[in-house]
Design an enzyme around this catalytic site. Structure first.
Site, PDB file in Angstrom:
ATOM      1  N   GLY A 290       0.827  -1.199   0.000  1.00 53.91           N
ATOM      2  CA  GLY A 290       0.000   0.000   0.000  1.00 53.91           C
ATOM      3  C   GLY A 290       0.864   1.252   0.000  1.00 53.91           C
ATOM      4  O   GLY A 290       2.020   1.217   0.439  1.00 53.91           O
TER       5      GLY A 290
ATOM      6  N   GLN B 175       2.949   9.884   1.130  1.00 56.38           N
ATOM      7  CA  GLN B 175       4.255   9.208   1.212  1.00 56.38           C
ATOM      8  C   GLN B 175       5.169   9.561   0.035  1.00 56.38           C
ATOM      9  O   GLN B 175       6.361   9.283   0.083  1.00 56.38           O
ATOM     10  CB  GLN B 175       4.072   7.678   1.279  1.00 56.38           C
TER      11      GLN B 175
ATOM     12  N   CYS C  62       6.021  -0.373   6.887  1.00 55.19           N
ATOM     13  CA  CYS C  62       5.600   0.803   6.125  1.00 55.19           C
ATOM     14  C   CYS C  62       6.759   1.221   5.234  1.00 55.19           C
ATOM     15  O   CYS C  62       7.903   1.252   5.686  1.00 55.19           O
ATOM     16  CB  CYS C  62       5.244   1.925   7.105  1.00 55.19           C
ATOM     17  N   LEU C  63       6.459   1.566   3.991  1.00 48.86           N
ATOM     18  CA  LEU C  63       7.523   1.993   3.078  1.00 48.86           C
ATOM     19  C   LEU C  63       8.210   3.270   3.560  1.00 48.86           C
ATOM     20  O   LEU C  63       9.337   3.537   3.174  1.00 48.86           O
ATOM     21  CB  LEU C  63       6.960   2.197   1.665  1.00 48.86           C
TER      22      LEU C  63
ATOM     23  N   HIS D 126      -4.217   1.194   7.795  1.00 51.01           N
ATOM     24  CA  HIS D 126      -2.865   1.769   7.786  1.00 51.01           C
ATOM     25  C   HIS D 126      -2.778   2.933   6.783  1.00 51.01           C
ATOM     26  O   HIS D 126      -2.287   4.010   7.116  1.00 51.01           O
ATOM     27  CB  HIS D 126      -1.874   0.645   7.428  1.00 51.01           C
ATOM     28  N   GLU D 127      -3.279   2.698   5.569  1.00 46.72           N
ATOM     29  CA  GLU D 127      -3.145   3.720   4.523  1.00 46.72           C
ATOM     30  C   GLU D 127      -4.054   4.915   4.796  1.00 46.72           C
ATOM     31  O   GLU D 127      -3.656   6.058   4.581  1.00 46.72           O
ATOM     32  CB  GLU D 127      -3.450   3.131   3.144  1.00 46.72           C
TER      33      GLU D 127
ATOM     34  N   HIS E 128      -2.553   7.288   7.160  1.00 46.28           N
ATOM     35  CA  HIS E 128      -1.544   8.180   6.564  1.00 46.28           C
ATOM     36  C   HIS E 128      -2.160   9.504   6.145  1.00 46.28           C
ATOM     37  O   HIS E 128      -1.522  10.547   6.222  1.00 46.28           O
ATOM     38  CB  HIS E 128      -0.933   7.531   5.312  1.00 46.28           C
TER      39      HIS E 128
END
Ligand code: ZN
Length: 158
Positions: free
Chosen positions: A46, A51, A88-89, A130-131, A134
Site C-alpha cells: 500500500g 508518502q 511501512c515503506l 494503515h493507509e 496516513h
C-alpha cells in the site's frame, strides 16, 4: 509513469493532513499511475499520496489480488481484532506488532469519482486502516506494541 521518492519517517510532510480530491486532472492521473509504479517497485502492499509528498487523499493498495485505488476513502465499519507485525515503506527496514480490526468496511471514490464500498479482512483490513491513517498524518509506529524491530532481526528469529 515515474518512480517517485518515498518520504521517510522524520519528514514533516508525513504528519500533515491530506486534502480531499475534488477533480481528476491529468496531474492527478499521473500521480495515481506513479503511486502504483512506486509501490510495486518498492514491493509494498500500500501507498498513500502523502508518502510521495503530495497532500491528497489518494491511496493505492495491492495485497496480491488486484490493484485497488481509493480516492477520499473513509472507514465506515470495523470489527474483530488481529495482532501482527506491520511495516511501512516510509519506515524502511523496521517492523512492529500492531493490533488492528480483523474486518474493515470503507467507502471511497474511483478514478471517475464514483463512490463505492470496499470490505476487507486480515491483510486487506490492515492495509485499509494503515493507509487511511496516513491521510490524517499518522504512522503505524505510534501504535506499535513493544519494540520497533529491525526486519532482519525478525527474519533471523523466524
Ligand atoms: Zn505506511
Amino acid at each position: 509513469m515515474a518512480i517517485r521518492t518515498i518520504r521517510e519517517m522524520g519528514d514533516p510532510v508525513l504528519n500533515k493532513i491530506s486534502k480531499e480530491v475534488k477533480e481528476i486532472t491529468p496531474r492527478v492521473q499521473d500521480l495515481i499511475d506513479d503511486m502504483f509504479e512506486t509501490m510495486y517497485e518498492a514491493n509494498g502492499v500500500g501507498l498513500a499520496a502523502v508518502q510521495v509528498g503530495v497532500l491528497k487523499r489518494i491511496v493505492v493498495i495491492d495485497t496480491g489480488d488486484d490493484p485497488i485505488l481509493l480516492i477520499n476513502p473513509r472507514i465506515l465499519e470495523v470489527s474483530g481484532e488481529q495482532t501482527g507485525n506491520e511495516a511501512c515503506l516510509s519506515v524502511p527496514g523496521k517492523t512492529g506488532s500492531v493490533t488492528r480490526p480483523h474486518y474493515v468496511k470503507a467507502v471511497a471514490q474511483d478514478e471517475e469519482l464514483n463512490e463505492f464500498e470496499i470490505e476487507g479482512e486480515e491483510l486487506l483490513a490492515r492495509a485499509l486502516i494503515h493507509e487511511i491513517e496516513h491521510l490524517d498524518g499518522h504512522l503505524f509506529v505510534e501504535k506499535v506494541e513493544g519494540p520497533l524491530m529491525d526486519v532482519e532481526m525478525v527474519e533471523e528469529e523466524a
